[in-house]
Design a protein around this motif. Structure first.
Motif, mmCIF file in Angstrom:
data_model
loop_
_atom_site.group_PDB
_atom_site.id
_atom_site.type_symbol
_atom_site.label_atom_id
_atom_site.label_comp_id
_atom_site.label_asym_id
_atom_site.label_seq_id
_atom_site.Cartn_x
_atom_site.Cartn_y
_atom_site.Cartn_z
ATOM 1 N N GLU A 176 56.753 25.663 35.398
ATOM 2 C CA GLU A 176 56.002 26.902 35.582
ATOM 3 C C GLU A 176 56.095 27.315 37.045
ATOM 4 O OE1 GLU A 176 52.025 26.784 34.194
ATOM 5 O OE2 GLU A 176 52.542 26.019 32.212
ATOM 6 N N SER A 177 56.835 28.396 37.308
ATOM 7 C CA SER A 177 56.939 28.872 38.680
ATOM 8 C C SER A 177 55.680 29.655 39.042
ATOM 9 C CB SER A 177 58.175 29.766 38.842
ATOM 10 O OG SER A 177 58.077 30.900 38.002
ATOM 11 N N SER A 178 55.327 29.618 40.316
ATOM 12 C CA SER A 178 54.138 30.314 40.795
ATOM 13 C C SER A 178 54.302 30.594 42.280
ATOM 14 C CB SER A 178 52.874 29.487 40.538
ATOM 15 O OG SER A 178 52.917 28.277 41.287
ATOM 16 N N TYR A 199 53.536 35.954 40.561
ATOM 17 C CA TYR A 199 54.338 36.909 41.308
ATOM 18 C C TYR A 199 53.881 38.352 41.124
ATOM 19 C CZ TYR A 199 57.272 32.907 42.161
ATOM 20 O OH TYR A 199 57.730 31.668 42.559
ATOM 21 N N GLU A 200 52.954 38.589 40.195
ATOM 22 C CA GLU A 200 52.378 39.931 40.081
ATOM 23 C C GLU A 200 51.316 40.179 41.147
ATOM 24 O OE1 GLU A 200 51.026 40.368 36.062
ATOM 25 O OE2 GLU A 200 53.022 40.943 35.336
ATOM 26 N N ILE A 201 50.828 39.128 41.794
ATOM 27 C CA ILE A 201 49.897 39.290 42.915
ATOM 28 C C ILE A 201 50.732 39.586 44.154
ATOM 29 C CG2 ILE A 201 48.093 38.228 44.303
ATOM 30 C CD1 ILE A 201 47.300 38.812 41.404
ATOM 31 N N LYS A 202 50.752 40.845 44.548
ATOM 32 C CA LYS A 202 51.602 41.276 45.660
ATOM 33 C C LYS A 202 50.906 41.151 47.004
ATOM 34 C CE LYS A 202 54.898 42.429 42.853
ATOM 35 N NZ LYS A 202 56.097 41.577 42.745
ATOM 36 N N GLY A 210 38.771 31.616 55.237
ATOM 37 C CA GLY A 210 39.916 31.213 54.429
ATOM 38 C C GLY A 210 39.735 31.390 52.936
ATOM 39 N N GLN A 211 38.705 32.128 52.493
ATOM 40 C CA GLN A 211 38.497 32.381 51.071
ATOM 41 C C GLN A 211 39.145 33.703 50.665
ATOM 42 O OE1 GLN A 211 36.900 30.137 48.922
ATOM 43 N NE2 GLN A 211 37.055 28.845 50.755
ATOM 44 N N VAL A 212 39.814 33.702 49.506
ATOM 45 C CA VAL A 212 40.394 34.937 48.986
ATOM 46 C C VAL A 212 39.277 35.814 48.447
ATOM 47 C CG1 VAL A 212 41.994 35.943 47.319
ATOM 48 C CG2 VAL A 212 42.540 33.751 48.408
ATOM 49 N N ILE A 213 39.165 37.040 48.979
ATOM 50 C CA ILE A 213 38.086 37.935 48.537
ATOM 51 C C ILE A 213 38.616 39.195 47.850
ATOM 52 C CG2 ILE A 213 36.425 37.101 50.238
ATOM 53 C CD1 ILE A 213 37.043 39.583 51.932
ATOM 54 N N ALA A 214 39.942 39.348 47.772
ATOM 55 C CA ALA A 214 40.523 40.481 47.036
ATOM 56 C C ALA A 214 41.999 40.212 46.816
ATOM 57 C CB ALA A 214 40.325 41.789 47.799
ATOM 58 N N MET A 215 42.539 40.784 45.736
ATOM 59 C CA MET A 215 43.971 40.674 45.459
ATOM 60 C C MET A 215 44.475 42.007 44.925
ATOM 61 S SD MET A 215 44.418 36.848 43.761
ATOM 62 C CE MET A 215 43.362 37.186 42.344
ATOM 63 N N GLY A 216 45.727 42.296 45.216
ATOM 64 C CA GLY A 216 46.386 43.466 44.660
ATOM 65 C C GLY A 216 47.437 43.028 43.658
ATOM 66 N N LYS A 217 47.297 43.439 42.418
ATOM 67 C CA LYS A 217 48.206 43.039 41.341
ATOM 68 C C LYS A 217 49.078 44.235 40.958
ATOM 69 C CE LYS A 217 48.088 41.486 36.479
ATOM 70 N NZ LYS A 217 47.176 41.120 35.358
ATOM 71 N N TYR A 218 50.379 43.985 40.823
ATOM 72 C CA TYR A 218 51.293 45.068 40.455
ATOM 73 C C TYR A 218 52.199 44.616 39.324
ATOM 74 C CZ TYR A 218 54.462 49.053 40.986
ATOM 75 O OH TYR A 218 55.191 50.193 40.775
ATOM 76 N N ARG A 224 51.981 49.733 37.294
ATOM 77 C CA ARG A 224 50.522 49.817 37.350
ATOM 78 C C ARG A 224 49.983 48.841 38.391
ATOM 79 N NH1 ARG A 224 46.741 52.345 34.645
ATOM 80 N NH2 ARG A 224 44.646 51.500 34.338
ATOM 81 N N TRP A 225 49.175 49.359 39.319
ATOM 82 C CA TRP A 225 48.583 48.563 40.400
ATOM 83 C C TRP A 225 47.090 48.419 40.140
ATOM 84 C CZ3 TRP A 225 44.852 48.591 44.162
ATOM 85 C CH2 TRP A 225 45.008 47.683 45.238
ATOM 86 N N THR A 226 46.569 47.187 40.377
ATOM 87 C CA THR A 226 45.159 46.896 40.098
ATOM 88 C C THR A 226 44.529 46.155 41.265
ATOM 89 O OG1 THR A 226 45.603 46.733 37.729
ATOM 90 C CG2 THR A 226 43.547 45.756 38.520
#
Length: 666
Positions: A176-178, A199-202, A210-218, A224-226
């Protein structure tokens, strides 16, 4: 971006009043003398490629360059003593960042592929941690199980429990690639996955801890971008807002003014209306990641980049480019006051912010208006500025050609801004030979400041025109969209319209003009002698596109899909609706070589992974079959960006040789 342009008539009046329109006082091209720096001085890599203050401000790290050899040098700011030096060899350094006070991250790149996991030949980025106390270096993601040691996106330093921490995304291989986010062990370089991503998380935003608080998915195939924001438990993410955007996606631009907010550049007419939106239709919003509330940021203009506090990473300011250089606006009072004092002290120089310490009372700035580049450190505690380094020490200030902002009308009435660089010492130009130097992109822009290529040509007696033709960025959405479908058409005539305008002013001799460019500029150079004929005595195309259909088809093969964001981008800009559209042949110089009316020099790097060298070889073959004068020079080991000094110097030498044969200065 909002701009206060001088209209064409007023600009023409300014040039006439300054003597540029001619008369007995006008200056023709000066002779190259013993005082003129050699071309190698312009093509050399800057003596300092990166320079950064440590968090305390007690140390300065820099990448020094001698020939092709690079080294990391760390010195004590207070004493000037060299504390550490390590060779990193003949490599391409892309970034330098402090990780706390005792370590440095050096980011390099190589042109290569990894066939076993399907990565085609491209520019791959690598991280190197330099430990100043142990005097050793380790590679980022080294010996991380099932992860290759390549950076997938930018590296980020944050403060976690008072210690510096390094985060990077990596490419995992196996069943499983990630592309998870990893926290790096600073001693071994190994990575530990801290946030699963595919790979949809651009893009993503890290907070100060160091905490992730938002992501852009394409989702590329759907276009479609989310925006993904944390759920209430903060252990997973939810979809907050989505938009169908086949080409132009919103941008996540880091944290906002408070820890639970982010900055996003997006088109939200439902929220923005017309008030507060930028010229290009995008608005900068601050989004609360817990409530999902969107609000506009209070900047007077739409910035090109954000400025963040060196410790908290919170937004404290922004910057944008105008005709006279980079401008800054700070929304944090102390930094606003300090930067205002810097601008007063360096009036007319348009200083650029390079680095500052955690207390923001020491700032490294860079100036290159009217000079070849100077790094200085401003110490507010001492009330003093000290010179740290010159970017091009072999090029003195009196050998830097003056740069003038100009604006002229295209044939259809559109105002075209640009810059005219004069030969050193010329203040009242008359009848000069001209080189038109269009930028690459084409969605890019030329700005004021020392440009090694234009200054090298100016040093040989040529005036140099750098037009920001339609399709360029920085002048609003309408201006960029005016370039869609105009490859070889109005984007091309915007260049020759500038030649005609300068000739009308008496600044240049219209019978002594050549065109030189790289990437899209290389296409424009080829099109100048095959499509928009009659304006140029010769052309030099560096890493240019000659066969548009062949190039787009190659891009599709590189991405293993015909319906990618990249292909949609090229189709829109080139003005076609589908892959392999033969309509592009009528805009391709390689298909029009039989009609070429001037000699053409082609220069291309063999390691170019952006525009393959095949594009220049195809053009050379077409010119030879048609019996047209042409030369092809291949640069061994060179990429698309002319990253190596040796080959950059060769490109300059061959270009000037060709110009002097076909368009002599005297």
């Amino acid at each position: 971006m909002f701009r206060s342009w001088v209209n064409a008539a007023a600009m023409a009046a300014v040039i006439v009043l300054s003597g540029a329109a001619g008369g007995a006082q006008g200056q023709t091209a000066p002779q190259v003398t013993s005082q003129t720096p050699p071309l190698s001085a312009y093509g050399a890599a800057p003596s300092i490629e990166n320079i950064e203050l440590s968090p305390s401000g007690d140390r300065i790290a820099r990448i020094t360059v001698v020939g092709e050899e690079r080294a990391v040098l760390v010195s004590d700011f207070n004493t000037g003593e060299a504390l550490f030096r390590a060779r990193i060899g003949d490599t391409k350094v892309r970034d330098l960042t402090w990780i706390g006070e005792k370590r440095i991250l050096v980011v390099t790149s190589q042109t290569r592929g990894i066939p076993l996991i399907g990565i085609p030949r491209t520019e791959l980025y690598f991280g190197l941690i330099v430990d100043l106390e142990k005097r050793k270096m380790v590679q980022v993601l080294d010996r991380t199980e099932n992860v290759i040691s390549v950076l997938y996106g930018p590296a980020m330093v944050r403060r976690v429990d008072q210690d510096a921490a390094l985060y990077v995304r990596g490419v995992a291989v196996g069943w499983e690639s990630s592309s998870d986010l990893y926290r790096i062990d600073l001693t071994t370089g190994r990575g530990r996955s801290v946030a699963p991503m595919n790979y949809e998380i651009k893009d993503h935003v890290l907070d100060g801890g160091g905490q992730v608080i938002a992501m852009g998915k394409y989702v590329e195939r759907r276009g479609r971008w989310t925006l993904m924001l944390p759920r209430a438990n903060r252990s997973s993410f939810r979809e907050d807002w989505s938009v169908d955007t086949p080409i132009d996606t919103p941008d996540l631009m880091g944290m906002g003014r408070s820890p639970r907010t982010i900055v996003i550049s997006a088109m939200r007419p439902d929220l923005a209306g017309t008030t507060g939106a930028s010229e290009d239709g995008y608005t900068l919003f601050e989004v609360n990641v817990d409530t999902g509330e969107w609000s506009r940021l209070p900047f007077d203009t739409h910035p090109d980049f954000m400025i963040r506090h060196p410790v908290t990473r919170l937004l404290i300011g922004a910057g944008w480019v105008e005709e006279d250089g980079v401008h800054y606006e700070f929304i944090e009072p102390v930094s606003a006051q300090r930067w205002a004092s810097i601008e007063r002290a360096f009036a007319g120089k348009r200083p650029k912010l390079v680095s500052w310490n955690d207390d923001m009372d020491q700032v490294i700035i860079f100036t290159d208006v009217g000079e070849s580049g100077l790094y200085q450190i401003v110490d507010f505690q001492r009330g003093k500025a000290d010179i740290l380094a010159e970017a091009y020490p072999a090029i003195p200030d009196d050998q830097v050609g003056a740069i003038r902002f100009i604006e002229y009308e295209a044939a259809d009435g559109l105002a075209i801004p640009g810059y005219l660089t004069l030969p050193p010492g010329v203040t009242e130009p008359k009848g000069l030979p001209l080189v038109v130097l269009p930028h690459g992109g084409p969605a890019a822009q030329d700005t004021i400041g020392f440009d090694w290529w234009s200054q090298a040509l100016a040093s040989r007696g040529y005036a140099v025109l750098q037009p920001n033709f339609r399709g360029s960025t920085g002048y609003g959405l309408d201006f960029m969209e005016a370039g869609y479908g105009e490859w070889g058409r109005k984007m091309q005539t915007d260049l020759s319209d500038g030649v005609r305008w300068l000739a009308e002013q008496g600044v240049i001799d219209p019978d002594r003009v050549c065109i030189v460019g790289a990437s899209y500029g290389g296409y424009a150079a080829m099109a100048g002698v095959t499509i928009d004929k009659g304006a140029y005595r010769c052309a030099v195309a560096v890493a240019g596109l000659s066969d548009l259909r062949r190039f787009v088809n190659w891009s599709a093969r590189q991405e293993s899909r015909a319906n990618s964001q990249t292909i949609r981008y090229w189709n829109r800009f080139m003005g076609v609706d589908k892959l392999n559209d033969r309509g592009l042949d009528a805009l391709s110089p390689a298909h029009l070589a039989a009609g070429a009316d001037s000699p053409l020099l082609l220069i291309h790097g063999r390691d170019d992974t952006v525009v393959p060298i095949e594009q220049s070889r195809v053009m050379a073959d077409a010119m030879r079959r048609a019996g047209k004068p042409t030369e092809l020079i291949e640069l061994s080991g060179e990429d698309h960006w002319l990253s190596r000094a040796e080959t950059r110097q060769k490109m300059l030498a061959e270009t000037v040789r060709f110009l002097e044969v076909n368009n002599p200065v005297h």
